[in-house]
Design a protein around this motif. Structure first.
Motif, mmCIF file in Angstrom:
data_model
loop_
_atom_site.group_PDB
_atom_site.id
_atom_site.type_symbol
_atom_site.label_atom_id
_atom_site.label_comp_id
_atom_site.label_asym_id
_atom_site.label_seq_id
_atom_site.Cartn_x
_atom_site.Cartn_y
_atom_site.Cartn_z
ATOM 1 N N THR A 108 9.404 2.736 1.048
ATOM 2 C CA THR A 108 9.318 4.055 1.744
ATOM 3 C C THR A 108 10.680 4.681 2.326
ATOM 4 O O THR A 108 10.656 5.874 1.968
ATOM 5 N N ALA A 109 11.605 3.822 2.406
ATOM 6 C CA ALA A 109 12.932 4.368 2.678
ATOM 7 C C ALA A 109 13.482 5.150 1.122
ATOM 8 O O ALA A 109 14.535 6.126 1.500
ATOM 9 N N GLN A 110 13.206 4.537 0.267
ATOM 10 C CA GLN A 110 13.772 5.021 -1.041
ATOM 11 C C GLN A 110 12.742 6.131 -1.426
ATOM 12 O O GLN A 110 13.385 6.891 -2.377
ATOM 13 N N GLY A 111 11.856 6.535 -0.728
ATOM 14 C CA GLY A 111 10.999 7.836 -1.054
ATOM 15 C C GLY A 111 10.142 7.695 -2.476
ATOM 16 O O GLY A 111 10.003 8.662 -2.964
ATOM 17 N N PRO A 142 0.722 -1.085 -0.139
ATOM 18 C CA PRO A 142 0.216 -0.006 -0.086
ATOM 19 C C PRO A 142 0.849 1.207 0.067
ATOM 20 O O PRO A 142 1.927 1.224 0.657
ATOM 21 N N ALA A 143 0.342 2.232 -0.709
ATOM 22 C CA ALA A 143 1.176 3.480 -0.881
ATOM 23 C C ALA A 143 1.068 4.028 0.745
ATOM 24 O O ALA A 143 0.129 4.081 1.472
ATOM 25 N N PRO A 144 2.182 4.817 1.015
ATOM 26 C CA PRO A 144 2.206 5.467 2.385
ATOM 27 C C PRO A 144 0.846 6.487 2.326
ATOM 28 O O PRO A 144 0.968 7.377 1.596
ATOM 29 N N LYS A 190 15.832 6.935 7.762
ATOM 30 C CA LYS A 190 15.133 7.211 6.838
ATOM 31 C C LYS A 190 13.869 6.340 7.106
ATOM 32 O O LYS A 190 12.824 6.782 6.520
ATOM 33 N N ILE A 191 13.887 5.334 7.564
ATOM 34 C CA ILE A 191 12.859 4.402 8.119
ATOM 35 C C ILE A 191 13.057 3.623 9.418
ATOM 36 O O ILE A 191 14.198 3.255 9.578
#
Ligand code: URA
Length: 272
Positions: free
Chosen positions: A269-272, A60-62, A205-206
């Motif tokens: 998520t960490a990769q943004g 799922p997208a953040p 970052k995460i």
């Protein structure tokens, strides 16, 4: 952005996924051979079916979430040393090692502060040291730790690496819990400022929370893992992904596929 659920897996990573109990599906049609392999969750059903019919994991997208239900109850705690929230790394570690704010200090051999690159992009938070960690002074050195290391390797991370592939591993509680009892709300709340300061110093970052007590300490909720995973939460402005504790995964290997999906969500998520 490229799809982070699709990897060019090397032999080592495939071996690690196998170790986690996650099978890798390779496209069978020559027409699709240019596509990268897709790591597929193992079906939860007891009898494995053909890998080619297993659906791809959906990350799922953040999204921004409303405040979590079932907050942890407020409990009276003894204060820690003055200024924990401003300490540098060395002072924080020394203060935690000498801490006597709760009864856990009486039986510890070593306080277990953390391991890894203190500037790492990933921070993994577990529950508390067990007997082996208490002796070694390092988190996750037992059987759970082996699984954790394999999970991290599967996404290219290591507690020994510095920089991009690095990870900092800490626990919600720094001292061993005698008899491996579940941490009490007081024990979690007393130790929480050390962890909060570690997060502030690492600035990852995460954050990957492993298990319900890491969740209770950081997200301040008693919601079960099953309800919290698959979403991106937030702590001190850092994105947080929730997953199962490695000890739980050792007892419930069918859920390793969900843990793999959680790792992929954290990576994305960490990769943004
Ligand atoms: N389990 C944890 O949560 N942390 C450790 O350090 C070891 C086992």
């Amino acid at each position: 952005m490229s799809d982070p659920t699709r990897f060019d897996l090397d032999d080592r990573q495939r071996a690690m996924l196998a170790e986690m109990g996650v099978r890798v599906w390779w496209p069978q049609s020559p027409a699709t051979t240019e596509a990268a392999p897709v790591a597929q969750p193992e079906p939860v059903a007891a009898v494995a079916t053909s890998a080619s019919v297993v659906p791809a994991p959906v990350s799922p997208a953040p999204v921004a979430r409303p405040a979590l239900a079932t907050p942890v109850p407020a409990v009276p705690i003894k204060p820690l040393a003055e200024g924990v929230d401003r300490m540098d790394w060395a002072a924080l570690q020394e203060t935690a090692a000498a801490c006597q704010a709760c009864d856990l200090c009486a039986q510890r051999k070593k306080s277990v502060f953390g391991v890894g690159d203190p500037q790492a992009p990933w921070m993994v938070i577990g529950e508390a040291p067990g007997e082996e960690e208490d002796q070694a002074g390092e988190p996750f050195v037992g059987q759970s730790g082996q699984l954790l290391d394999n999970m991290l390797k599967a996404v290219g991370l290591s507690r020994k690496a510095q920089g991009e592939g690095g990870v900092y591993i800490a626990n919600a509680i720094k001292c061993r819990l005698p008899g491996n009892h579940n941490p009490t709300p007081q024990e979690l709340a007393t130790c929480a400022p050390y962890l909060a300061r570690q997060v502030a110093l690492v600035q990852p970052k995460i954050i990957l929370l492993m298990g319900r007590f890491a969740v209770q300490s950081v997200l301040q909720t008693t919601e079960p893992i099953g309800k919290l995973r698959g979403q991106v939460h937030s702590h001190q402005g850092v994105p947080v992904v929730v997953t199962y504790h490695p000890a739980y995964l050792l007892r419930n290997p069918a859920d390793k596929a969900k843990a793999w999906a959680d790792l992929v969500l954290a990576l994305k998520t960490a990769q943004g």
